[in-house]
Motif scaffolding. Sequence first.
Motif, PDB file in Angstrom:
ATOM      1  N   GLN A  34       0.857  -1.186   0.000  1.00 36.16           N
ATOM      2  CA  GLN A  34       0.000   0.000   0.000  1.00 36.16           C
ATOM      3  C   GLN A  34       0.891   1.234   0.000  1.00 36.16           C
ATOM      4  O   GLN A  34       1.895   1.279   0.705  1.00 36.16           O
ATOM      5  N   SER A  58       1.127   5.168   0.937  1.00 37.61           N
ATOM      6  CA  SER A  58       0.494   6.207   1.750  1.00 37.61           C
ATOM      7  C   SER A  58       1.145   7.543   1.410  1.00 37.61           C
ATOM      8  O   SER A  58       2.369   7.639   1.331  1.00 37.61           O
ATOM      9  N   ARG A  99      -4.332   6.682   1.313  1.00 38.10           N
ATOM     10  CA  ARG A  99      -3.831   5.311   1.211  1.00 38.10           C
ATOM     11  C   ARG A  99      -4.309   4.744  -0.119  1.00 38.10           C
ATOM     12  O   ARG A  99      -5.496   4.822  -0.437  1.00 38.10           O
ATOM     13  N   ILE A 113      -3.980   1.505  -3.149  1.00 36.99           N
ATOM     14  CA  ILE A 113      -3.536   0.244  -3.734  1.00 36.99           C
ATOM     15  C   ILE A 113      -3.532   0.510  -5.233  1.00 36.99           C
ATOM     16  O   ILE A 113      -4.549   0.941  -5.797  1.00 36.99           O
ATOM     17  N   VAL A 122      -9.339  -4.357   2.394  1.00 38.88           N
ATOM     18  CA  VAL A 122      -7.935  -4.193   2.753  1.00 38.88           C
ATOM     19  C   VAL A 122      -7.857  -4.029   4.270  1.00 38.88           C
ATOM     20  O   VAL A 122      -8.577  -3.210   4.841  1.00 38.88           O
TER      21      VAL A 122
END
Length: 143
Positions: A5, A7, A46, A48, A114
């Motif tokens: 992930q 951030s 955040r 993906i 997630v």
Amino acid sequence: MKVKQISVFLENKSGRLAQVTRTLGENGINIRALSIADTTDFGILRLIVNDPEKAYQILKNSGFTVSATDVIAVEVADKPGGLAEVLQLLDRAGMNIEYLYAFLQKSAGAALVVFRVERLDEAVKVLQESGTRILSGNEVYKL
């Protein structure tokens, strides 16, 4: 079974989120899931994405404050109580969930969620032993 992930720390100013998404889009990065936690002064985006290593470098080189974190992507039964079943497994194992968010895309008959948990490897083991499907990073990046 871990998913990377990205951030991004963002000042809570007009246009900052647009800058991040434009930068990623211009560089061929496709967002698979996202979450924003914010306060009055800043937020944490955040993400993906389809290529986390490339996204990390692009954002860092573009002047954003960015970090990479391991999370897990879990299939959750798409029915009332489906998420509760997975959360109870982790609770019984004494696992603290730091945060979670849902995917924008569904798997066959299941929602994708997630999870960021304190003890990631233990959480993976607990979920796998219960028969819960955890997606690999490559599976998630290709969705």
